[in-house]
Scaffold this motif. Structure first.
Motif, PDB file in Angstrom:
ATOM      1  N   GLY A 195     -10.146  -3.507   5.218  1.00  0.00           N
ATOM      2  CA  GLY A 195     -10.149  -2.214   4.545  1.00  0.00           C
ATOM      3  C   GLY A 195      -8.743  -1.677   4.393  1.00  0.00           C
ATOM      4  O   GLY A 195      -7.953  -1.690   5.326  1.00  0.00           O
ATOM      5  N   LYS A 199      -3.524  -2.739  11.508  1.00  0.00           N
ATOM      6  CA  LYS A 199      -3.292  -3.465  12.770  1.00  0.00           C
ATOM      7  C   LYS A 199      -4.608  -3.617  13.528  1.00  0.00           C
ATOM      8  O   LYS A 199      -4.888  -4.674  14.084  1.00  0.00           O
ATOM      9  CB  LYS A 199      -2.284  -2.703  13.633  1.00  0.00           C
ATOM     10  CG  LYS A 199      -0.849  -2.934  13.235  1.00  0.00           C
ATOM     11  CD  LYS A 199      -0.242  -4.040  14.089  1.00  0.00           C
ATOM     12  CE  LYS A 199       1.095  -4.473  13.503  1.00  0.00           C
ATOM     13  NZ  LYS A 199       1.552  -5.755  13.980  1.00  0.00           N
ATOM     14  N   GLY A 215      -6.507   1.728   3.197  1.00  0.00           N
ATOM     15  CA  GLY A 215      -6.686   3.159   2.972  1.00  0.00           C
ATOM     16  C   GLY A 215      -7.931   3.643   3.692  1.00  0.00           C
ATOM     17  O   GLY A 215      -8.176   3.283   4.838  1.00  0.00           O
ATOM     18  N   TYR A 237     -11.762   3.719   8.530  1.00  0.00           N
ATOM     19  CA  TYR A 237     -10.323   3.600   8.743  1.00  0.00           C
ATOM     20  C   TYR A 237      -9.619   4.621   7.851  1.00  0.00           C
ATOM     21  O   TYR A 237     -10.082   4.920   6.764  1.00  0.00           O
ATOM     22  CB  TYR A 237      -9.842   2.198   8.387  1.00  0.00           C
ATOM     23  CG  TYR A 237     -10.408   1.134   9.284  1.00  0.00           C
ATOM     24  CD1 TYR A 237     -10.073   1.087  10.631  1.00  0.00           C
ATOM     25  CD2 TYR A 237     -11.289   0.180   8.792  1.00  0.00           C
ATOM     26  CE1 TYR A 237     -10.590   0.116  11.462  1.00  0.00           C
ATOM     27  CE2 TYR A 237     -11.818  -0.808   9.620  1.00  0.00           C
ATOM     28  CZ  TYR A 237     -11.464  -0.823  10.959  1.00  0.00           C
ATOM     29  OH  TYR A 237     -11.977  -1.787  11.771  1.00  0.00           O
ATOM     30  N   GLY A 238      -8.517   5.143   8.323  1.00  0.00           N
ATOM     31  CA  GLY A 238      -7.740   6.094   7.532  1.00  0.00           C
ATOM     32  C   GLY A 238      -8.204   7.531   7.694  1.00  0.00           C
ATOM     33  O   GLY A 238      -7.436   8.454   7.506  1.00  0.00           O
ATOM     34  N   TYR A 289      -1.102   1.996   8.437  1.00  0.00           N
ATOM     35  CA  TYR A 289      -0.510   0.849   9.134  1.00  0.00           C
ATOM     36  C   TYR A 289      -1.292   0.549  10.418  1.00  0.00           C
ATOM     37  O   TYR A 289      -1.683  -0.586  10.680  1.00  0.00           O
ATOM     38  CB  TYR A 289       0.956   1.143   9.451  1.00  0.00           C
ATOM     39  CG  TYR A 289       1.585   0.274  10.514  1.00  0.00           C
ATOM     40  CD1 TYR A 289       2.087  -0.978  10.209  1.00  0.00           C
ATOM     41  CD2 TYR A 289       1.669   0.719  11.831  1.00  0.00           C
ATOM     42  CE1 TYR A 289       2.655  -1.776  11.187  1.00  0.00           C
ATOM     43  CE2 TYR A 289       2.246  -0.078  12.816  1.00  0.00           C
ATOM     44  CZ  TYR A 289       2.736  -1.315  12.488  1.00  0.00           C
ATOM     45  OH  TYR A 289       3.299  -2.101  13.465  1.00  0.00           O
ATOM     46  N   HIS A 290      -1.548   1.614  11.193  1.00  0.00           N
ATOM     47  CA  HIS A 290      -2.245   1.401  12.466  1.00  0.00           C
ATOM     48  C   HIS A 290      -3.676   0.900  12.233  1.00  0.00           C
ATOM     49  O   HIS A 290      -4.178   0.072  12.986  1.00  0.00           O
ATOM     50  CB  HIS A 290      -2.245   2.692  13.281  1.00  0.00           C
ATOM     51  CG  HIS A 290      -0.871   3.113  13.696  1.00  0.00           C
ATOM     52  ND1 HIS A 290      -0.102   2.376  14.570  1.00  0.00           N
ATOM     53  CD2 HIS A 290      -0.098   4.159  13.324  1.00  0.00           C
ATOM     54  CE1 HIS A 290       1.078   2.965  14.722  1.00  0.00           C
ATOM     55  NE2 HIS A 290       1.103   4.055  13.975  1.00  0.00           N
ATOM     56  N   ASP A 291      -4.317   1.405  11.185  1.00  0.00           N
ATOM     57  CA  ASP A 291      -5.682   0.959  10.900  1.00  0.00           C
ATOM     58  C   ASP A 291      -5.714  -0.501  10.446  1.00  0.00           C
ATOM     59  O   ASP A 291      -6.663  -1.221  10.738  1.00  0.00           O
ATOM     60  CB  ASP A 291      -6.335   1.875   9.865  1.00  0.00           C
ATOM     61  CG  ASP A 291      -6.849   3.159  10.511  1.00  0.00           C
ATOM     62  OD1 ASP A 291      -7.231   3.110  11.695  1.00  0.00           O
ATOM     63  OD2 ASP A 291      -6.852   4.211   9.851  1.00  0.00           O
ATOM     64  N   LEU A 328       0.870  -1.171   0.000  1.00  0.00           N
ATOM     65  CA  LEU A 328       0.000   0.000   0.000  1.00  0.00           C
ATOM     66  C   LEU A 328       0.908   1.222   0.000  1.00  0.00           C
ATOM     67  O   LEU A 328       1.618   1.480   0.978  1.00  0.00           O
ATOM     68  CB  LEU A 328      -0.907  -0.034   1.243  1.00  0.00           C
ATOM     69  CG  LEU A 328      -1.706   1.214   1.626  1.00  0.00           C
ATOM     70  CD1 LEU A 328      -2.452   1.792   0.447  1.00  0.00           C
ATOM     71  CD2 LEU A 328      -2.676   0.891   2.748  1.00  0.00           C
TER      72      LEU A 328
END
Lengths: 508, 59, 217
Positions: A180, B26, A182, A437-438, B22-24, A118
């Protein structure tokens, strides 16, 4: 007074710069603070914010620290900025004390079974990095924009030869086996497989499907240019192929702006021979008349409603009728809130959401000005200055180069709300608030503080219409984000299409 | 790895760029490694210093 | 263990004591164990001129600070080791610059804090050399070390040269030898959590030594 300081030849990621700026603006006596790499776009934005950068010899690799503050503290604030940069106060958390490898090879020695990269580094470097990843046998999701068309074609051709996917460039969202990547919402798993040439378009359909109890297993992003003639839909077609092969995927959904005719034909033919139900959500497309098991839609919510019907084995036309009834009902809602006078101003973080809103609004209000218009005749000469009925996509290049995507930081958009409200002819401000997320941990809070300031200044002259694109399981929790906006008087709609309609009806 | 296998196994990710992603990942219990990426201009600056170091045989 | 320990430094989870010039430590967290350290339940009663009676200790020994001998290092980590110089960016670039101009010896005492980053780098380096069974006597001069850097750092360097190390670094050695997934990452994360730049400089020195040795083998 203001002060501008230039630091040469340093590299900071945009997250650090944003956090330093945020920390600085929290200090009493600071009016505005911004830290940017001195790209042309940033210089323009900073000048527009009232910083005088004239006479400075700036290069894109320079960091500009610009502060407006009371005279007695301003030197201290600049010093503070530098201190935060070299020794960030938030670095004490566990998060940044992790060991991160510095190279692709180092990373692969730690996680040799990796199958996907990614990539979200600056566009000028992203293409080469993507090529390196393909050479290591990795599929690639290229979040970065500003990758040239030639590079995109080169990457996709090589990837195709090796049976690898290149999602992007400019692919903000993907879902692989429910994970998910990004910007992505925490929606349930289910029988739907998606291919999307539109990031927030994917998110909106994903979320609208979840609202209808339907889950998604995979959603393959392609980047907006994939379906243009030059790229020829390489990733879209590979994605469709993979979803056709996959027995767990029962219904295929394609989302994006209408593809180039040649590409559209290839996609359609492959789906016809594939013999799996498919819903083609070409936003603003011309195609009419379903050809079961293939269905054509023109809006995002419609795409989700029809897909849900196909999954549930109910009548897609009935689903469309239900939706139209809901849209009719918005008229009553509009008169309930009372009509406003003046212009509609839309401020969007999601590109496809902005595009769809323009489609809806242009039918109801006539031409809509934008930095990303439906019709080039209505392109804003300056993205920072609205004209007439107008919608601004904050995800466009001029806003994202060297700064965070508006879905990660709404503060820039929030400031614009205050600016827009100063114009007497503005009656409705329309906006999206994308979760998942993100995305920022609480975009609603960032926007709400600006909205309540506007309410204090202009009272009820302006009505805010918003749409929260998200679900309960998202890290931000959709209902809490909705509440934050409702508490400052925002009228919330259930979908992007409905928000745009309601905003127009409030002006008609 | 074929696309088929990617979809069957789920993503195992090398994240290059925005640390938040990265944290999301994880948070979603995905296997992921983050690369603390810097432009190669900075790396080559360091590399040239390193090369000098090797040639000089610092001891 | 019995004697007149003087309390030198008191931290939240560690007390450093001194006896005959050597550092001794009382630690609350087993991960902070190192050469000459004791795991204790509380640091509340630690005062100057402390007497420790080994008969009263519940757990006399739980950590062996001896550096193991690496049988072989799996080649899969080579790319990681080669990143050593990339770890010396931002505020640590001064190390690379100094190394470039003046060599290893100039790193002694370089950088702020009670363990200057230069010493962390050199400690990591010596531990790697010990681990790999290489000669290290000429890397830096140990003469008058205590006058060239902080007390704590000089003890740390002497220990490394004598083949002694800390719990967190030993974990890394073991993880690298085993080559197990995730263990190396965990061990590196643990090391990173020791101070703002300490862990990073230590890892850099360690990787540097391994990659130099690897390139000769």
């Amino acid at each position: 007074m203001q002060r501008v300081e230039v630091v040469r030849g340093v590299y900071y990621d945009s997250v650090s710069l944003m956090r330093v700026a945020q920390e600085l603006t929290k200090i009493d006596g600071v009016i505005d603070a911004t830290l940017n790499m001195a790209t042309e776009a940033n210089i323009k934005i900073m000048s527009a914010a009232g910083f005088d950068l004239s006479g400075l010899d700036l290069r894109p690799s320079d960091l500009v620290i610009a502060v407006k503050a009371n005279e007695e503290i301003i030197d201290g604030i600049i010093a503070k900025a530098k201190e935060y940069l070299s020794n960030p106060p938030w670095k004490t958390t566990e998060i940044s004390q992790q060991y991160f490898p510095k190279s692709l090879n180092g990373a692969l020695s730690m996680l040799p079974e990796a199958n996907l990269a990614l990539i979200s580094i600056a566009g000028q470097y992203a293409g080469d990095e993507a090529m390196e990843c393909l050479n290591k046998g990795l599929h690639v999701m290229l979040y970065s924009d500003n990758v040239s068309l030639e590079k995109e074609i080169e990457l996709k051709k090589i990837a195709k030869e090796r049976g690898l996917l290149v999602m992007g460039p400019d692919c903000g969202t993907a879902v692989v086996k429910g994970i998910g990547l990004g910007f992505a919402n925490a929606c349930p798993l289910g029988p739907v497989g998606m291919v999307a040439a539109a990031g927030t378009g994917l998110q909106e359909v994903h979320v609208q499907l979840a609202h209808r109890g339907i889950g998604v297993l995979h959603a393959i992003g392609t980047g907006g240019r994939d379906v243009k003639e030059a790229v020829g839909g390489i990733t879209s077609l590979m994605g469709i192929e993979a979803l056709l092969e996959n027995d767990d995927v029962k219904v295929i959904v394609m989302v994006g702006k209408p593809p180039a005719p040649e590409v559209e034909k290839k996609i359609f033919q492959r789906l016809v021979s594939g013999n799996k139900p498919a819903v083609l959500g070409y936003i603003g497309g011309e195609l009419e008349g379903d050809r079961p098991p293939i269905y054509f839609c023109k809006e995002l919510e419609e795409t989700a409603a029809v897909t849900a019907a196909v999954v549930n084995g109910t009548d897609p036309d009935l689903a469309r009728k239900d939706l139209n009834l809901k849209y009719e009902h918005l008229k009553e809602l509009a008169s309930h809130f009372g009509k406003r006078k003046g212009y509609l101003r839309g401020l969007y973080s999601g590109g496809t959401l902005c595009y769809e809103a323009q489609l809806v609004a242009s039918k109801l209000l006539g031409p809509i000005y934008s930095n990303a218009p439906l019709d080039e005749r209505y392109k804003l000469p300056d993205s920072l200055k609205s004209i007439g009925n107008c919608m601004v996509d904050y995800g466009e290049d001029e806003f994202t180069q060297g700064r965070l995507h508006p879905m990660m930081d709404s503060s820039f958009r929030a400031k614009r709300m205050i600016e827009e409200a100063k114009e007497n002819e503005v009656g409705v401000i329309l906006f999206d608030c994308v979760l998942g997320y993100g995305c920022h941990e609480s975009p609603a809070e960032q926007l709400a503080s600006a909205i309540s300031q506007v309410k204090r200044e202009v009272g009820d002259r302006i009505i805010f219409v918003g749409y929260v694109c998200g679900v309960e399981a998202d890290p931000q929790i959709a209902s809490s984000q909705r509440k934050i906006l409702e508490d400052v008087g925002v009228v919330l709609a259930d979908s992007n299409a409905q928000a745009a309609r309601l905003a127009c009806l409030l002006l008609q | 790895m074929a696309i088929k296998d990617l979809l069957a196994n789920g993503p195992i990710v090398v994240n290059i760029g925005i640390e938040q992603f990265y944290h999301d990942l994880k948070k979603q219990d995905a296997k992921v490694v983050h690369v603390d990426w810097r432009p190669s201009a900075l790396k080559s600056d360091l590399l040239s210093k390193l090369r000098k170091l090797r040639e000089g045989g610092a001891n | 263990m019995r004697g007149d320990f003087h309390l030198k430094e008191r931290y939240k989870k560690t007390c450093n004591l001194i006896l005959d010039g050597w550092r001794f430590s009382l630690v609350l967290d087993y991960k902070d164990m190192g050469p000459r350290s004791l795991l204790v339940d509380s640091l509340d009663d630690v005062a100057d001129n402390l007497l420790i009676d080994s008969k009263n200790l519940k757990v006399p020994v739980i950590y062996d600070p001896n550096i193991p001998q690496a049988s072989s290092i799996p080649r899969r980590w080579d790319a990681l080791f080669r990143e050593w110089y990339m770890l010396l960016d931002d505020e640590l670039e001064v190390l690379l610059f100094t190394l470039d101009n003046d060599g290893y010896d100039a790193l002694v005492g370089l950088g702020p804090g009670s363990t200057p980053a230069g010493d962390d780098f050199l400690t990591g380096m010596h531990i790697a050399l010990r681990w790999m069974g290489h000669n290290f006597e000429n890397v830096i001069s140990f003469r008058n070390l205590e006058s060239r850097t902080t007390w704590f750092s000089s003890c740390m360097l002497y220990d490394a040269a004598c083949g002694l190390t800390w719990y967190r670094s030993k974990k890394l050695l073991e993880a690298l030898s085993r080559g197990a997934d995730g263990e190396v990452e965990d061990a590196l994360n643990e090391l990173m959590s020791t101070g703002h730049t300490s862990g990073r400089a230590w890892i850099s020195g360690f990787f540097h030594a391994v990659s130099v040795c690897n390139s000769f083998s």
